[in-house]
Design an enzyme around this catalytic site. Structure first.
Site, PDB file in Angstrom:
ATOM      1  N   SER A 126       0.493  -0.957   0.341  1.00 28.88           N
ATOM      2  CA  SER A 126       0.126   0.271   0.409  1.00 28.88           C
ATOM      3  C   SER A 126       0.847   1.391   0.192  1.00 28.88           C
ATOM      4  CB  SER A 126      -1.327   0.080   1.098  1.00 28.88           C
ATOM      5  OG  SER A 126      -1.173   1.640   1.338  1.00 28.88           O
ATOM      6  N   TYR A 139      -2.131  -1.394  10.345  1.00 21.35           N
ATOM      7  CA  TYR A 139      -2.410  -1.293   8.667  1.00 21.35           C
ATOM      8  C   TYR A 139      -1.140  -0.785   8.613  1.00 21.35           C
ATOM      9  CZ  TYR A 139      -3.852  -0.676   3.994  1.00 21.35           C
ATOM     10  OH  TYR A 139      -3.836  -0.788   2.546  1.00 21.35           O
TER      11      TYR A 139
END
Length: 230
Positions: A126, A139
């Site tokens: 990401s 995350y």
């Protein structure tokens, strides 16, 4: 994104094993694509379970004799609010899926690729693996770790002709991101002023799995509409 990857790769002629913890969704997609004469099967997989990984890989090997590609796509966002809100159990759950799950995938698939003379692994990281987000603490940490794991695995398996790369999407139009509280904020900071469509990520996955990417390993392919350019 996983659904899009399966649909696109099978459209290109790949034989695909859908491995997911959501049995109904995975089985339905496999059945739908088999109805279009595509070579797709579904198997249950909890990516945090080494026993599950061993079973899935053995099943794929029994079906087709091995695996040429692996896409580590499973991911969860974790608890919003940062380290004081995200307790240890929430932290562990996020790391287990996003980081440990990919590690287990590499651990069990790479030996098959090595013995077959090569293959390609794509890890879905990401943009938050680059810049972080204070409210998505676990995350961000897991996606940053996945980028480093990608490099380490690329070095480990280079002599075995197993390529390992990461894609790093920005905001993608998925059900998970439809619930993202700050989705509009991400889009407003994206030069192209929109989310990515899942197929735009799937094309990059297919490229990195293909022989067109034969000299690419240990790399990050950023697909973010220009977000990191800022």
């Amino acid at each position: 994104m996983g659904r899009s990857h399966v649909e696109y790769l099978s459209e290109l002629g790949a034989r695909v094993v859908i491995a997911d913890v959501l049995d109904a969704d995975g089985a339905e997609l496999a059945s739908e694509l088999r109805g279009q004469n595509r070579d797709v099967v579904f198997v249950h997989l909890d990516v945090t379970s080494e026993t599950n990984w061993a079973r899935v890989v053995a099943h794929a090997q029994s079906l087709w004799g091995g695996l040429d590609g692996l896409v580590n796509n499973a991911g969860v966002t974790g608890t919003w609010g940062g380290p004081e809100v995200e307790d240890l159990s929430a932290w562990n759950a996020t790391i287990a899926v996003n980081q440990t799950g990919s590690y287990l995938g590499i651990r069990h698939v790479a030996p098959l690729m090595r013995s077959a003379g090569g293959g390609a692994i794509v890890n879905v990281s990401s943009i938050l693996g680059f810049v972080g987000d204070g409210d998505y603490f676990a995350y961000s940490a897991s996606k940053g770790a996945l980028r480093t794991m990608t490099r380490a695995a690329a070095l480990k398996y280079a002599n075995d002709a197993v390529r390992v790369n990461a894609i790093c999407p920005g905001m993608v139009r998925t059900p998970m991101n439809d619930e993202e509280a700050d989705a509009d904020g991400y889009v407003s900071h994206t030069p192209l002023k929109r989310m990515a469509e899942p197929i735009e990520i799937s094309r990059a996955v297919a490229f990195l799995l293909s022989d067109d990417a034969s000299y690419i390993t240990g790399s990050d392919l950023v697909i973010d509409g220009g977000y990191l350019a800022r």
